[in-house]
Each structure stands twice: as structure tokens, then as C-alpha cells.
Design an enzyme around this catalytic site. Sequence first.
Site, PDB file in Angstrom:
ATOM      1  N   SER A 180       0.846  -1.192   0.000  1.00 47.37           N
ATOM      2  CA  SER A 180       0.000   0.000   0.000  1.00 47.37           C
ATOM      3  C   SER A 180       0.891   1.257   0.000  1.00 47.37           C
ATOM      4  O   SER A 180       1.764   1.373  -0.864  1.00 47.37           O
ATOM      5  CB  SER A 180      -0.953  -0.036   1.192  1.00 47.37           C
ATOM      6  OG  SER A 180      -1.986   0.902   1.046  1.00 47.37           O
TER       7      SER A 180
ATOM      8  N   ASP B  71      -9.097  -6.198  -4.975  1.00 50.29           N
ATOM      9  CA  ASP B  71      -8.678  -4.881  -4.495  1.00 50.29           C
ATOM     10  C   ASP B  71      -9.452  -3.791  -5.226  1.00 50.29           C
ATOM     11  O   ASP B  71      -9.325  -3.625  -6.440  1.00 50.29           O
ATOM     12  CB  ASP B  71      -7.171  -4.715  -4.715  1.00 50.29           C
ATOM     13  CG  ASP B  71      -6.577  -3.539  -3.943  1.00 50.29           C
ATOM     14  OD1 ASP B  71      -7.333  -2.615  -3.579  1.00 50.29           O
ATOM     15  OD2 ASP B  71      -5.362  -3.552  -3.696  1.00 50.29           O
TER      16      ASP B  71
ATOM     17  N   HIS C  89      -8.295  -4.977  -0.574  1.00 52.26           N
ATOM     18  CA  HIS C  89      -6.959  -4.400  -0.442  1.00 52.26           C
ATOM     19  C   HIS C  89      -6.218  -4.909   0.791  1.00 52.26           C
ATOM     20  O   HIS C  89      -4.999  -5.116   0.759  1.00 52.26           O
ATOM     21  CB  HIS C  89      -7.077  -2.880  -0.392  1.00 52.26           C
ATOM     22  CG  HIS C  89      -5.776  -2.153  -0.236  1.00 52.26           C
ATOM     23  ND1 HIS C  89      -4.827  -2.122  -1.233  1.00 52.26           N
ATOM     24  CD2 HIS C  89      -5.268  -1.438   0.797  1.00 52.26           C
ATOM     25  CE1 HIS C  89      -3.784  -1.409  -0.826  1.00 52.26           C
ATOM     26  NE2 HIS C  89      -4.022  -0.990   0.408  1.00 52.26           N
TER      27      HIS C  89
END
Length: 380
Positions: A186, A333, A361
Site C-alpha cells: 500500500s 482490491d 486491499h
Amino acid sequence: MSEIALEAWGDHEALILKPPRSPLSIPPPRPRTAVLFPRREGFYTELGGFLPEVRLRFETYGGLSRKRDNAVLIFHALTGSAHLAGVYDEATFQSLSPLERAFGKEGWWDSLVGPGRILDPSLYYVISANHLGSCYGSTGPLSLDPRTGKPYGKDFPPLTIRDLARAQARLLDHLGVEKTTVIGGSLGGMVALEFALMYPERVRKLVVLAAPPRHGPWARAFNHLARQAILLDPEYQEGHPAPRGMALARGIAMMSYRAPEGFAARWQEAPELGEAYLDYQGEKFLKRFHAESYLVLSRAMDTHDVGRGRGGLEAALRRLRDLPALFVGIDTDLLYPAWEVREAARLAGARYREIKSPHGHDAFLIETDQVEEILEAFLP
């Protein structure tokens, strides 16, 4: 594909409870803080700001080999911390700041670090540092400005992903590490990408999990809504460190971290429980994060574009073709879709693998068995 057996501690409260590959764990870690840019030097940010001093909170696991060739630098996500692995003993835990204690005793990727696990401290020197701008011990809005003796607060300068990478590079200097494998997910994946492009001579291998090469309009829109929830809150405008708007911001963010499949699997028969779950996450967030750090780091994410100043996205990613690199997408995601990560891998000439999960995610934090399997084929 895994299912959640029981809610447990976790950065996003969704760890799957299952025995680790090895029942052994690392000794209780000791967080440390390093002054990386002292007052005689200071830190000039990419956007023209200045910090008289920069400190990073960090933890290490294992030791640097004689050949200095076994370092692995891990970059955390938006609201993560340096506490990657292990469980704090009570004395260490009580010495931490209230926000760090609210984060918890257990490391956020604990199931991947330890004897017999993919990041075995007997093999690797694992390093994890809290990002510049955060609120878990590194220099950020909560820190005292040496020029005034008061917290920076809203006067903390805006940062970019490149600023975060530059601070982490100085940490490697401090630790005597010349070259390292870099891994991030991320926000951490964005920092890993920038680190590899800024310091290619210092990167042995690159792993990017659930992160794009550019923060596009869809992801920026989620960040915008979350920030507006904070900025428009009268409590924030009055200077409250944890305004109620942060709870709404967290709920908005959680909707981008998860996927419809996961919500349906858990709450199809009682959808109101999904709403209560978001409320619970927001309440918890008020206790463990600071509004100004959230604003600083989410805005830094919006600056992310590896093509900026490098001739565009494709030209920038082509620079990685001589570097062993692995990009990992997640099939559900919503925030950074798998196709976006897959295309970045293609342009970089990198390997691509995909996590299969109903959890969206957050799967790179949840599906640790799959992450371990993917890393096993790449790290040695």
C-alpha cells in the site's frame, strides 16, 4: 481462499487466526529512535518545507551478516508503525506513547517474521521504521519544533513519497547497510517503488504489494473524502487531536480496503452488523492515530507518481528492468485494482503474482500464507 475464523488484533482488525509455520517467535523487540538529520543539517522537503531535525522510530530483527548482504527493509502502510513483529514485554509496552500503546503489543506482520518463517531473523537483518510524518515515534506533527518548543501541529510541512524514501535511506546509513531488499505494501509499496528509483544501487530486490506506480483519480477521491470528514469537523477546527470526523474518515477508508465479497460472506444475513463494524473501526481509530498525521500522510500519497520528473510513467518503470522485482496484486482490491499493479509489473519487466481473497486491499495483511508462499519463490 481463506475465511476469517475470528476477529483478532490487527491494523485493520481482520487477521485470520491459524498457527504460524513455526510456533517459535522472536524475543520481545525494543523500539529505538535515531536522529538522522541533526539540527546542524536539517531536512529540506521536496515541496520546499524545512524540518530542523528528523528522527525515525525503528525496530530491527536479527543481525547484519559479515558480508552485509542480508538486510531487508520493510515499509508499512498508511496507519502502520515500526512495530513489524514480535510482542512487546510489559516494561517496553508501558514506556511507549499512548498512541503506540493503542496500536497494540503485537507486530502488524508478526506471522511472517520469526524462526522458520519467510523472514527468519537467523537469515535476514529485518528493518522496519515508522514513516516521517506519522505519529508513532518518528518526526511528525506531534513532535516538538526545536525552534518554538511547541508541537508542529498544522504547521508541519507537506511531504511527498520521495521525502519518506529519503528519510529511510538515511536510516540505512545509520545502521551501516549499503544494500538491501525492499518490501512494502500500500503506502509502503509506493515508498518501496520510489526508493528503488531514487537509490537503485542500494536495492538488491524489490517487492511491491498492492500499490500502484501513480496515485490515480479513484484512490485520490477516497483520500479526499476522508480528509474532508476531518477538515469539516468543528472539533478539528478547534484543535482537537482526535476529532469525531476521524471516525468517519476511517470508515470511508475501510470501504476502500475491503471488498463486497468479504462483506457478503460475513454479514449477508445481518447487514446492520457490517455498519456496526465500520463504526467500531472508527471508534478504535480515534484512540490510536492523530488527525494531523493522517492528513500529512494521505496528502503525501496523493503526490505519488514515479513518472514525475522522469519522463513519464513508462520511462520511469523501464528503469527497473535490470532490478529483480516482484509486483503483487489482489484480485478483489478496489483501491488499487489488480490490473493496475499487473500493468506496472509489465512495464518494469518484473514478475507478477496475485493474491486470491475475498478481503480486498487488506488481503496483503490478512492472507499471510499466500504472501509467504509468494515471497518464498522470490527472496532467496
